[in-house]
Design an enzyme around this catalytic site. Sequence first.
Site, short mmCIF file in Angstrom:
data_model
loop_
_atom_site.label_atom_id
_atom_site.label_comp_id
_atom_site.label_asym_id
_atom_site.label_seq_id
_atom_site.Cartn_x
_atom_site.Cartn_y
_atom_site.Cartn_z
N ASP A 285 -30.98 50.49 55.96
CA ASP A 285 -31.26 49.45 56.93
C ASP A 285 -29.99 48.94 57.63
O ASP A 285 -29.74 47.74 57.65
CB ASP A 285 -31.98 48.30 56.18
CG ASP A 285 -32.42 47.16 57.07
OD1 ASP A 285 -32.82 47.43 58.21
OD2 ASP A 285 -32.35 46.00 56.61
N GLU B 273 -30.53 50.56 45.54
CA GLU B 273 -31.97 50.79 45.67
C GLU B 273 -32.36 52.25 45.64
O GLU B 273 -33.07 52.74 46.53
CB GLU B 273 -32.48 50.11 46.94
CG GLU B 273 -32.25 48.61 46.92
CD GLU B 273 -33.16 47.84 47.87
OE1 GLU B 273 -33.63 48.44 48.85
OE2 GLU B 273 -33.39 46.64 47.61
N TYR C 155 -37.45 40.39 46.93
CA TYR C 155 -37.88 39.73 48.17
C TYR C 155 -39.26 39.10 48.04
O TYR C 155 -40.06 39.17 48.95
CB TYR C 155 -37.83 40.74 49.32
CG TYR C 155 -36.42 41.10 49.72
CD1 TYR C 155 -35.70 40.28 50.59
CD2 TYR C 155 -35.79 42.22 49.20
CE1 TYR C 155 -34.41 40.58 50.95
CE2 TYR C 155 -34.47 42.53 49.55
CZ TYR C 155 -33.79 41.71 50.44
OH TYR C 155 -32.51 42.00 50.79
N GLU D 278 -29.61 40.82 45.90
CA GLU D 278 -30.26 40.58 47.18
C GLU D 278 -31.48 39.70 47.00
O GLU D 278 -32.25 39.86 46.05
CB GLU D 278 -30.72 41.89 47.86
CG GLU D 278 -29.60 42.70 48.46
CD GLU D 278 -30.08 43.96 49.19
OE1 GLU D 278 -31.21 43.97 49.72
OE2 GLU D 278 -29.30 44.94 49.21
C1 GCB Z 1 -32.78 45.95 50.91
C2 GCB Z 1 -31.60 46.79 51.23
C3 GCB Z 1 -30.81 46.23 52.39
C4 GCB Z 1 -31.76 45.72 53.46
C5 GCB Z 1 -32.59 44.62 52.86
C6 GCB Z 1 -33.62 44.05 53.84
O1 GCB Z 1 -33.35 46.01 49.87
O2 GCB Z 1 -30.77 47.02 50.13
O3 GCB Z 1 -29.96 47.23 52.88
O4 GCB Z 1 -31.08 45.31 54.60
O5 GCB Z 1 -33.30 45.11 51.79
O6 GCB Z 1 -33.32 43.11 54.54
O7 GCB Z 1 -34.71 44.60 53.89
#
Ligand code: GCB
Length: 624
Positions: free
Chosen positions: A167, A424, A480, A518
């Site tokens: 990403d 990941e 997330y 994250e």
């Molecule tokens: C993740 C990735 C990261 C992305 C992020 C996102 O899990 O490691 O590179 O930018 O999520 O914002 O989706």
Amino acid sequence: MLEYSMLYPKSTASRRAVPLNGMWKFRLDENGTGRQQGWTDGIPGADWIPVPASFQDFYTDKDTREFTGDVWYETDAFVPSEWEGGQVLVRFGAATHRAEVYVNGIKVTEHEGGFLPFLADVTEIVRYNAHNKLIVKVNNELTETNIPCGQTITLENGKKMSKPYFDFFNYSGLQRAVYLMSVPTEAIFDFDLTYELEGIEGDYAKTAKIAYHVKTNGGHLVKLALFDENGEEAASAEGKDGILEVRNARLWQVRNAYLYRLVVQILDDSLVLDEYEQEIGIRTVEVKGTDILLNGKPVYLRGFGKHEDSDIVGRGFNIGVMKRDFELMKWIGANSFRTSHYPYAEEIYQMADREGFLVIDEVAAVGLFASMMNFMEASTGKQTAFFEKETTPILLKAHLKAIEEMVARDKNHPCVIAWSLLNEPETTNEAAVPYFKEVFEKARELDPQHRPRTFALVMNSTPGACKCYQFSDIIALNRYFGWYVSGGYEIVNAQAMFRKEMDSWRALNLNKPFIFTEYGADTLASEHKLPSVMWSQEYQKEYLEMTHSIFDSYDFVKGEQIWNFADFQTWEGILRVNGNKKGVFTRQRQPKDVAYLLKQRWESLPLDFKAGGVALPEGRSHNG
Ligand code: GCB
């Protein structure tokens, strides 16, 4: 041999390092025929472009921004006659993702992997007291056989296009400093340091024993001297292996750094054959039970996952942006960051050493998972096998080589407290296990300080499904809940799911520290809404309040690095609004509202938060 030395280029009593940064000639190789057309001798009809910088964001047409294939760079390098008799090298901080280097028309080296340095020995090729033509062909195609992983497709109009399995935008080119170097024939090649501290009291250790090992390519005497910040000699030693013993050693601590200057010399009687110097910090780092210990004391990480990313220069190293980023991190009360998703420019680690930031150093092993969309599908239980391809052994080889280069380059930085070996990856299939085993063993074998190793676990790497978390010394979660899963009004469900997962981690009783590498919610700086909706600044705040209350009720959670420090560029598509907007700061490095909430929390969190395993009652969080 010296062309494999990872030491940062420096001018000393015996060495010269001349930066070749500036405007270089530049041309896209649209048909991939540059070599046949003799561009190795000089690029016809070239434009001019700054180095270091990504080439993509200078121009006003899409074909250049999205260009996938070979691009050519050319400059002139004047080699003085005084350098004759020594070794002359050209050093690239990085060339993304692979490069071939030509000097005066002769190929001098090639390198695969876009985020680590490499050198070419050009002693026999350069003309002395004259200009020499330096030409670099850089290729930015993504494959599944090198890191970071992705694909290169061909469009109906015949143009190639990058399809990252990650990403962030596939910025490329000569994104870091290039140096011309003169080094003596008998030279210092590398050195290692390991620390043992006795009698720690406050900022000092009664004794610090620094065991060292110096590599040279000759047999002359090696001498080391260590100077404190006042320039006083703190210790000295002789021989390629030995111990520097420092009495009343001032420790390198979190946001309270102290740097000694190590001078290494090769001597022929009183004649200095070679001299190299580097700032070092005296500190130990280890994991014990659920604690991360710096100098034997527990630390709680607060900070960011970052990117090297800014307007105009893309992923190019920009000294001004670096300075601003450190000022913002200090302002907000952060003490750490992860170099997601690749090793950063060396100057950033030097700054972290000086400012006392703790760095999780990540190799560019991102996209080891069949695509970004697959990431969404993974949450629905879709099979996502990755490591059972015919090409996996080639990928593993490239990955191990990158780990070797990263550890060699960064091992003497006090700021580096852990290695992140993958971001990941797919871990739910047995085929991942032997791959992980090799990667983790390699890092252990290469690092004399045996720093903790980790990797960032994707959402579907749950305690029940992940087959690889046991390799990690620190369990690092990317989660997330409340964004990709049950966002908005459903956040109550996200919270319940998050708790359920954390409860099952707790039930495993791993006796290891957990950190969040994250968590975050996309937020447009332009959007305010009461009551909140997803993408508004208000929602980013609610999301964080929920997430913090989870962190704070698990005693084994020893750190939080929010995604992301700043908004950053990605490829275009329906999931992103001209880039990823999970930044706490905008891409121009101004705060979103949530920055003030984090500042309040982080400034008041004790450094040893939850040391000894005391959590807050469920539902309560530390908000300063
Ligand atoms: C993740 C990735 C990261 C992305 C992020 C996102 O899990 O490691 O590179 O930018 O999520 O914002 O989706």
